[in-house]
Scaffold this motif. Structure first.
Motif, PDB file in Angstrom:
ATOM      1  N   SER A  23       0.967  -1.218   0.019  1.00 30.52           N
ATOM      2  CA  SER A  23      -0.054  -0.100  -0.063  1.00 30.52           C
ATOM      3  C   SER A  23       0.672   1.192   0.036  1.00 30.52           C
ATOM      4  O   SER A  23       0.679   2.221  -0.673  1.00 30.52           O
ATOM      5  N   TRP A  70      -3.030   3.651  11.178  1.00 28.00           N
ATOM      6  CA  TRP A  70      -3.532   2.310  11.205  1.00 28.00           C
ATOM      7  C   TRP A  70      -2.788   1.430  10.371  1.00 28.00           C
ATOM      8  O   TRP A  70      -3.290   0.208   9.903  1.00 28.00           O
ATOM      9  N   ARG A 209      -6.551  -7.003   3.685  1.00 29.60           N
ATOM     10  CA  ARG A 209      -8.071  -6.631   4.083  1.00 29.60           C
ATOM     11  C   ARG A 209      -8.108  -5.107   4.814  1.00 29.60           C
ATOM     12  O   ARG A 209      -9.032  -4.267   4.324  1.00 29.60           O
ATOM     13  N   ARG A 210      -7.042  -4.918   5.754  1.00 29.26           N
ATOM     14  CA  ARG A 210      -7.384  -3.733   6.229  1.00 29.26           C
ATOM     15  C   ARG A 210      -6.921  -2.463   5.294  1.00 29.26           C
ATOM     16  O   ARG A 210      -7.344  -1.706   5.303  1.00 29.26           O
ATOM     17  N   LEU A 212      -7.625  -2.752   2.060  1.00 25.29           N
ATOM     18  CA  LEU A 212      -8.412  -2.364   1.280  1.00 25.29           C
ATOM     19  C   LEU A 212      -9.464  -1.581   1.940  1.00 25.29           C
ATOM     20  O   LEU A 212     -10.161  -0.533   1.356  1.00 25.29           O
ATOM     21  N   SER A 213      -9.719  -1.803   3.285  1.00 30.21           N
ATOM     22  CA  SER A 213     -11.043  -1.179   4.186  1.00 30.21           C
ATOM     23  C   SER A 213     -10.427   0.348   4.257  1.00 30.21           C
ATOM     24  O   SER A 213     -11.334   1.195   3.982  1.00 30.21           O
ATOM     25  N   LEU A 214      -9.162   0.634   4.195  1.00 32.08           N
ATOM     26  CA  LEU A 214      -8.791   2.015   4.651  1.00 32.08           C
ATOM     27  C   LEU A 214      -8.827   2.594   3.446  1.00 32.08           C
ATOM     28  O   LEU A 214      -8.950   3.929   3.212  1.00 32.08           O
ATOM     29  N   LEU A 216     -10.883   2.276   0.833  1.00 27.54           N
ATOM     30  CA  LEU A 216     -12.543   2.387   0.943  1.00 27.54           C
ATOM     31  C   LEU A 216     -13.008   3.668   1.549  1.00 27.54           C
ATOM     32  O   LEU A 216     -13.653   4.248   1.234  1.00 27.54           O
ATOM     33  N   CYS A 217     -12.505   3.682   2.794  1.00 23.40           N
ATOM     34  CA  CYS A 217     -12.647   4.769   3.496  1.00 23.40           C
ATOM     35  C   CYS A 217     -12.394   6.161   2.968  1.00 23.40           C
ATOM     36  O   CYS A 217     -12.942   7.033   3.250  1.00 23.40           O
TER      37      CYS A 217
END
Length: 228
Positions: A23, A70, A209-210, A212-214, A216-217
């Protein structure tokens, strides 16, 4: 040892250690590409594309801020931000071949990251209010008066010149690391791997997963900002 990063002797480096996750690397090279593309579209007055690039840049900047809290260990602000005096001391000892290799950003490099993120954020946010005779408006044009919007357009242009100056300094420092210390900083930011002594600390990496979540946020937050 400062809190910015654990340091080790470069002379004994030998074991590959992952210091940058995917990332961070995607963010870094995407921002490089977007800044160049934004400059080109501005020069040729392709303002519709220029605005789209600005919105994408805003999304990535928000993503970088989120992983600064995070994300992976080496990407977190609390991991690499140190007192200015520590960064200054590191800068003054730059020419010393005995200076350590840092896992992640150096004390001075950490402050350069914050400076570039801040300048890019200001650059993007002023662009959101910009008026242009071709594209007519930025996403947030109309919140301020015409005079204020024109002022923001001027600030937008000045900020790019300041940003360019810091980018040149950044590139020059990377080159100096190679010429003076024989340390390649581009390879770790490309592969994620840095050679360090056996048994070195392995930084904790963020899960896919984290990440991708961040991301999307960050898309949601950037969209809300553009629709204010």
């Amino acid at each position: 040892m400062d809190k910015g990063s654990k340091s080790l002797s470069a002379e004994t480096a030998g074991e590959p250690v992952r210091v940058w996750d995917l990332s961070v690397r995607i963010f870094h090279w995407s921002i490089v590409t977007l800044v160049i593309a934004a400059y080109v579209t501005s020069r040729y007055n392709w303002m519709t594309w220029h605005i789209r690039l600005g919105q994408l840049t805003l999304t990535l900047l928000i993503f970088r801020i989120l992983i600064g809290f995070w994300g992976s260990e080496t990407a977190r602000f609390r991991r690499f931000l140190v007192r200015p005096s520590v960064a200054l001391a590191y800068t003054q000892s730059f020419l010393s071949h005995a200076s350590p290799t840092h896992i992640g950003h150096t004390p001075a490099g950490g402050w350069m990251v914050i400076t570039l993120i801040s300048l890019l954020s200001a650059q993007v946010l002023t662009g959101l209010y910009a008026y242009n005779d071709v594209a007519r408006v930025g996403p947030l044009f109309g919140i301020f008066s015409g005079d204020t919007s024109n002022l923001l357009v001027s600030v937008h242009g000045i900020l790019f010149s300041v940003l360019l100056s810091f980018v040149i300094v950044h590139i020059a420092v990377v080159a100096l690391y190679w010429l003076v210390k024989r340390r390649n900083l581009i390879r770790p930011m490309t592969t994620g791997i840095l050679n360090l002594p056996p048994g070195s600390h392995n930084p904790r990496m963020i899960s896919a997963r984290r990440a991708l979540s961040l991301f999307l946020c960050s898309v949601i937050i950037a969209t809300l900002i553009s629709q204010l």
